[in-house]
Design an enzyme around this catalytic site. Structure first.
Site, PDB file in Angstrom:
ATOM      1  N   ASN A 120       6.804   1.579  -5.055  1.00 62.34           N
ATOM      2  CA  ASN A 120       7.379   1.095  -6.302  1.00 62.34           C
ATOM      3  C   ASN A 120       6.599   1.534  -7.545  1.00 62.34           C
ATOM      4  OD1 ASN A 120       9.593  -0.316  -7.368  1.00 62.34           O
ATOM      5  ND2 ASN A 120       8.301  -2.087  -7.815  1.00 62.34           N
ATOM      6  N   PRO A 179       0.833  -1.216   0.000  1.00 63.54           N
ATOM      7  CA  PRO A 179       0.000   0.000   0.000  1.00 63.54           C
ATOM      8  C   PRO A 179       0.858   1.253   0.000  1.00 63.54           C
ATOM      9  CG  PRO A 179      -0.823  -1.606   1.571  1.00 63.54           C
ATOM     10  CD  PRO A 179       0.487  -2.126   1.092  1.00 63.54           C
ATOM     11  N   GLU A 180       0.572   2.162  -0.930  1.00 66.68           N
ATOM     12  CA  GLU A 180       1.338   3.395  -1.060  1.00 66.68           C
ATOM     13  C   GLU A 180       0.438   4.581  -0.747  1.00 66.68           C
ATOM     14  OE1 GLU A 180       3.727   3.437  -4.654  1.00 66.68           O
ATOM     15  OE2 GLU A 180       3.742   1.250  -4.733  1.00 66.68           O
ATOM     16  N   LYS A 234       2.937   6.872   3.928  1.00 75.28           N
ATOM     17  CA  LYS A 234       2.449   5.513   4.156  1.00 75.28           C
ATOM     18  C   LYS A 234       1.973   5.288   5.590  1.00 75.28           C
ATOM     19  CE  LYS A 234       5.461   3.465   0.640  1.00 75.28           C
ATOM     20  NZ  LYS A 234       6.486   2.434   0.357  1.00 75.28           N
ATOM     21  N   LYS A 264      22.490  14.303  -3.043  1.00 69.38           N
ATOM     22  CA  LYS A 264      22.612  12.842  -2.979  1.00 69.38           C
ATOM     23  C   LYS A 264      23.380  12.319  -4.187  1.00 69.38           C
ATOM     24  CE  LYS A 264      19.736  12.515   0.599  1.00 69.38           C
ATOM     25  NZ  LYS A 264      20.092  11.926   1.907  1.00 69.38           N
ATOM     26  N   ARG A 293       1.114 -11.222   6.406  1.00 73.64           N
ATOM     27  CA  ARG A 293       2.567 -11.402   6.447  1.00 73.64           C
ATOM     28  C   ARG A 293       3.233 -10.783   7.673  1.00 73.64           C
ATOM     29  NH1 ARG A 293       5.281 -10.138   0.721  1.00 73.64           N
ATOM     30  NH2 ARG A 293       7.057 -10.894   1.928  1.00 73.64           N
TER      31      ARG A 293
END
Length: 424
Positions: free
Chosen positions: A197, A2-3, A62, A178, A131
């Protein structure tokens, strides 16, 4: 996983069914991972929630939480397979198979971790996770301080609720600071909250940026395109509560899931979709549009014109080095075993010598007949060797037959005589 859009869906239904409602009872199942990993327990959660009023439900990326009428407040993360289910409402109908749409929901649902019963309501709310990668914790601060407290303070700004922070200039400064592939930067929640993702792949596809390219190598125009795509994709995903049937038909998300199915791994216009790994995650790209324009990480290969099977073969080729190490280790173990096997032989020889010495020491105690027998046997054997009898010929020592280049003919004949037993 879930995003940002899926979590927005959960928050929407929590507000719809729980706002201003009192929790009359709480059922829990103890789980030392989902609760325990973040310093909470199911019994502590049950005690803290029973009798409390839910004021609101909120989100940052999230993470989401229930704002209660007093502290502590439950802050939750869905992990990979976590979800919130309602007894009288189906929050994930679009995930269900067509043949299961008319079937009633199972209640209580499988893998539930807590169930909230609301006062005067038939409805119930269950947190499920097959999970066990989800997290449920209690944060004992005032509601207005939640975003300044762990775990929310360690996460970056949310593209939807923090637009005044996540500006184009802020993004450019973050990228320039970065040296990582841009896909890895987007997935790191410490940089930006809520992007997972599929959202990252969609943003990069819309911005025409290759996921392997280093973050500090982009031009201002590319960063502007990236910022625009991020705001649009995240904004729409939250607006439609991640219902993919409402996503534009031009989105990569509609076609990215058919990895390995070559006939389906294409966009409607015929552009091929290629899968490769970046930042430890499978990425879907369209090589014709997403070109590398700057430096990339040294351990990733080019995929601009790469077929999917080639990309996968390169991924599988990486673990070959440990095999040679394993082979060396096996050889070393074998050598050690061989060495161990040779040691007992020397030990047995030493033992025989010790036994012989003991026998010699005890010989004086034995009778005269016993003393002479072994002496006679040794003398006979010595005499046999001296006379060159057949017994000696049957078991010649290897040193007697050692081949050397003779210095003269007489030496050869003399050696031949020794082997044949003749006196020349």
């Amino acid at each position: 996983m879930p995003e940002i859009g899926e979590v927005a869906r959960i928050v929407h239904f929590l507000r719809k069914h729980c706002a201003s409602k009192v929790i009359s009872a709480v059922q829990v199942q103890e789980d030392n991972i989902i609760y325990g990993k973040v310093g909470t327990s199911a019994s502590a959660f049950q005690k803290a929630m029973t009798g409390k009023r839910i004021l609101d439900a909120k989100q940052q990326g999230k993470y989401f939480w229930l704002e209660m009428d007093s502290a502590p407040h439950p802050v939750m993360h869905l992990g990979m397979t976590g979800w919130i289910k309602f007894k009288t409402d189906d929050t994930s109908h679009y995930y269900r198979k067509p043949e299961d749409e008319d079937k009633p929901q199972e209640w209580p649902p499988r893998f539930w971790k807590f169930i909230l019963q609301l006062q005067g309501e038939e409805n119930e709310i269950a947190f499920v996770d097959p999970r066990r990668l989800a997290r449920i914790r209690l944060v004992d601060v005032a509601a207005k301080e939640l975003r300044n407290t762990t775990p929310l303070k360690e996460n970056g700004p949310d593209p939807v609720i923090d637009k005044e922070i996540l500006t184009e200039q802020w993004l450019e400064e973050k990228l320039k600071s970065k040296k990582v592939p841009i896909k890895a930067l987007l997935l790191d929640q410490a940089n930006i909250s809520g992007i997972g993702n599929w959202v990252a792949d969609e943003v990069l596809y819309q911005a025409r940026i290759h996921p392997e390219q280093y973050s500090y190598t982009f031009s201002s125009a590319q960063i502007a395109a990236l910022h625009k795509a991020m705001m649009e994709v995240c904004g729409l995903a939250v607006e439609v509560l991640s219902d993919s049937s409402q996503f534009p038909e031009t989105w990569l998300m509609k076609y990215r899931w058919d990895k390995g199915k070559k006939d389906k791994n294409v966009l409607p216009n015929g552009d091929k979709i290629v899968h490769l790994k970046v930042g430890g995650r499978t990425s879907a790209i369209v090589p014709r549009l997403q070109k590398k324009t700057g430096k990339v990480a040294g351990d990733v290969g080019s995929a601009d014109e790469m077929e999917e099977d080639t990309a996968e073969s390169q991924e599988e080729a990486a673990p070959k080095k440990p095999k040679s190490k394993a082979k060396k280790a096996t050889t070393k173990v074998k050598a050690e075993v061989d060495e161990e096997e040779t040691k007992p032989k020397r030990a047995r020889t030493t033992k025989r010598k010790a036994e012989t010495a003991d026998e010699d020491e005890s010989a004086s105690v034995k009778s005269e007949d016993e003393d002479t027998k072994p002496v006679k046997k040794r003398q006979t054997k010595t005499a046999t060797k001296t006379n060159g009898t057949k017994a000696t010929q049957a078991k010649p020592k290897k040193t007697d037959v050692k081949v050397e280049t003779p210095a003269a003919e007489g030496q050869t004949r003399r050696r031949s005589g020794r082997l044949s037993g003749k006196d020349i």
